[in-house]
Write a protein that holds these residues in place. Structure first.
Motif, PDB file in Angstrom:
ATOM      1  N   ALA A   1     -63.045   8.561  -6.600  1.00 51.67           N
ATOM      2  CA  ALA A   1     -61.882   9.200  -7.217  1.00 51.67           C
ATOM      3  C   ALA A   1     -61.704   8.698  -8.647  1.00 51.67           C
ATOM      4  O   ALA A   1     -61.645   7.485  -8.900  1.00 51.67           O
ATOM      5  CB  ALA A   1     -60.631   8.928  -6.398  1.00 51.67           C
ATOM      6  N   VAL A   2     -61.639   9.634  -9.586  1.00 49.33           N
ATOM      7  CA  VAL A   2     -61.545   9.318 -11.009  1.00 49.33           C
ATOM      8  C   VAL A   2     -60.878  10.484 -11.718  1.00 49.33           C
ATOM      9  O   VAL A   2     -60.905  11.611 -11.231  1.00 49.33           O
ATOM     10  CB  VAL A   2     -62.959   9.033 -11.602  1.00 49.33           C
ATOM     11  CG1 VAL A   2     -63.835  10.274 -11.539  1.00 49.33           C
ATOM     12  CG2 VAL A   2     -62.892   8.478 -13.011  1.00 49.33           C
ATOM     13  N   ALA A   3     -60.278  10.209 -12.851  1.00 52.27           N
ATOM     14  CA  ALA A   3     -59.719  11.275 -13.689  1.00 52.27           C
ATOM     15  C   ALA A   3     -60.244  11.102 -15.105  1.00 52.27           C
ATOM     16  O   ALA A   3     -60.324   9.972 -15.607  1.00 52.27           O
ATOM     17  CB  ALA A   3     -58.191  11.233 -13.679  1.00 52.27           C
ATOM     18  N   PHE A   4     -60.613  12.208 -15.732  1.00 53.59           N
ATOM     19  CA  PHE A   4     -61.109  12.212 -17.105  1.00 53.59           C
ATOM     20  C   PHE A   4     -60.135  12.980 -17.992  1.00 53.59           C
ATOM     21  O   PHE A   4     -59.601  14.016 -17.592  1.00 53.59           O
ATOM     22  CB  PHE A   4     -62.490  12.879 -17.193  1.00 53.59           C
ATOM     23  CG  PHE A   4     -63.585  12.098 -16.535  1.00 53.59           C
ATOM     24  CD1 PHE A   4     -64.226  11.076 -17.212  1.00 53.59           C
ATOM     25  CD2 PHE A   4     -63.971  12.397 -15.239  1.00 53.59           C
ATOM     26  CE1 PHE A   4     -65.242  10.349 -16.607  1.00 53.59           C
ATOM     27  CE2 PHE A   4     -64.987  11.680 -14.624  1.00 53.59           C
ATOM     28  CZ  PHE A   4     -65.623  10.655 -15.307  1.00 53.59           C
ATOM     29  N   PHE A   5     -59.952  12.473 -19.197  1.00 47.69           N
ATOM     30  CA  PHE A   5     -59.084  13.100 -20.184  1.00 47.69           C
ATOM     31  C   PHE A   5     -59.880  13.306 -21.462  1.00 47.69           C
ATOM     32  O   PHE A   5     -60.599  12.402 -21.891  1.00 47.69           O
ATOM     33  CB  PHE A   5     -57.881  12.207 -20.498  1.00 47.69           C
ATOM     34  CG  PHE A   5     -56.999  11.943 -19.315  1.00 47.69           C
ATOM     35  CD1 PHE A   5     -55.857  12.686 -19.108  1.00 47.69           C
ATOM     36  CD2 PHE A   5     -57.326  10.951 -18.395  1.00 47.69           C
ATOM     37  CE1 PHE A   5     -55.039  12.451 -18.015  1.00 47.69           C
ATOM     38  CE2 PHE A   5     -56.522  10.703 -17.299  1.00 47.69           C
ATOM     39  CZ  PHE A   5     -55.375  11.455 -17.104  1.00 47.69           C
ATOM     40  N   ASN A   6     -59.752  14.476 -22.068  1.00 46.63           N
ATOM     41  CA  ASN A   6     -60.412  14.749 -23.343  1.00 46.63           C
ATOM     42  C   ASN A   6     -59.593  14.111 -24.456  1.00 46.63           C
ATOM     43  O   ASN A   6     -58.406  14.383 -24.595  1.00 46.63           O
ATOM     44  CB  ASN A   6     -60.526  16.257 -23.568  1.00 46.63           C
ATOM     45  CG  ASN A   6     -61.407  16.902 -22.533  1.00 46.63           C
ATOM     46  OD1 ASN A   6     -62.477  16.399 -22.219  1.00 46.63           O
ATOM     47  ND2 ASN A   6     -60.949  18.010 -21.974  1.00 46.63           N
ATOM     48  N   LEU A   7     -60.236  13.268 -25.244  1.00 46.48           N
ATOM     49  CA  LEU A   7     -59.553  12.619 -26.364  1.00 46.48           C
ATOM     50  C   LEU A   7     -59.871  13.316 -27.674  1.00 46.48           C
ATOM     51  O   LEU A   7     -59.004  13.785 -28.373  1.00 46.48           O
ATOM     52  CB  LEU A   7     -59.947  11.141 -26.450  1.00 46.48           C
ATOM     53  CG  LEU A   7     -59.574  10.279 -25.240  1.00 46.48           C
ATOM     54  CD1 LEU A   7     -59.990   8.834 -25.464  1.00 46.48           C
ATOM     55  CD2 LEU A   7     -58.076  10.361 -24.959  1.00 46.48           C
TER      56      LEU A   7
ATOM     57  N   PRO B   1     -59.863   3.501 -10.277  1.00 47.99           N
ATOM     58  CA  PRO B   1     -59.235   2.358  -9.617  1.00 47.99           C
ATOM     59  C   PRO B   1     -60.021   1.061  -9.843  1.00 47.99           C
ATOM     60  O   PRO B   1     -61.255   1.051  -9.797  1.00 47.99           O
ATOM     61  CB  PRO B   1     -59.231   2.752  -8.140  1.00 47.99           C
ATOM     62  CG  PRO B   1     -59.174   4.249  -8.173  1.00 47.99           C
ATOM     63  CD  PRO B   1     -60.045   4.627  -9.352  1.00 47.99           C
ATOM     64  N   ARG B   2     -59.285  -0.016 -10.069  1.00 45.69           N
ATOM     65  CA  ARG B   2     -59.924  -1.319 -10.267  1.00 45.69           C
ATOM     66  C   ARG B   2     -60.807  -1.684  -9.075  1.00 45.69           C
ATOM     67  O   ARG B   2     -61.885  -2.254  -9.249  1.00 45.69           O
ATOM     68  CB  ARG B   2     -58.861  -2.397 -10.485  1.00 45.69           C
ATOM     69  CG  ARG B   2     -58.215  -2.348 -11.842  1.00 45.69           C
ATOM     70  CD  ARG B   2     -57.258  -3.540 -12.031  1.00 45.69           C
ATOM     71  NE  ARG B   2     -56.815  -3.582 -13.394  1.00 45.69           N
ATOM     72  CZ  ARG B   2     -55.591  -3.240 -13.787  1.00 45.69           C
ATOM     73  NH1 ARG B   2     -54.698  -2.844 -12.920  1.00 45.69           N
ATOM     74  NH2 ARG B   2     -55.272  -3.304 -15.063  1.00 45.69           N
TER      75      ARG B   2
END
Length: 140
Positions: A42-48, A58-59
């Motif tokens: 599980a991960v989320a990506f954001f366009n910068l 998650p750590r």
């Protein structure tokens, strides 16, 4: 090595809370959480900006993937600099971050180098500096 950084990954304690902070509070663009079908995926990506993404993972997943033991986070290990074009923009971003639930570490103020900056922490303690540096172009 020719540095070509494409992803900055921040370890988080609560992925859903962190996604809400960056997406809903700061207005970062994302498809949301992906990879939930995989263990530690599980991960989320954001366009910068062109060619650069922010990932929230998650750590515990970072520890599992790298084989490193879990350690308490330390806010002084890394800061993320968000450069803007004016002191007014610094104030606006700091207000947006505060409204999203960030902790203001240092209110925006004049800096020793002739700029204007403030610091906030996201819900997981990551430190962001919001800064107007009139000399940033000369650092290239």
């Amino acid at each position: 090595m020719n540095p070509h950084i494409t992803v900055i990954t921040l370890g988080v304690d609560n992925l859903e809370r962190s996604v809400a902070f960056y997406r809903d509070g700061l207005g970062f663009s994302t498809r949301g959480i992906i990879g939930t079908e995989f263990e530690n995926g599980a991960v989320a990506f954001f366009n910068l900006q062109a060619g650069l993404k922010l990932a929230l993972w998650p750590r515990s997943s970072i520890a599992a993937d790298t084989g490193l033991p879990m350690h308490p986070p330390s806010a002084t290990e890394l800061t993320i600099g968000h450069n803007v074009g004016s002191s007014a923009e610094v104030d606006a971003v700091m207000a947006q971050a505060a409204g999203a639930g960030a902790s203001i570490l240092k209110p925006a103020q004049a800096t020793f180098y002739g700029g204007y900056a403030g610091y906030f922490q996201d819900p997981d303690g990551h430190v962001w500096e919001v800064v107007f540096n009139p000399a940033i172009a000369s650092l290239r």
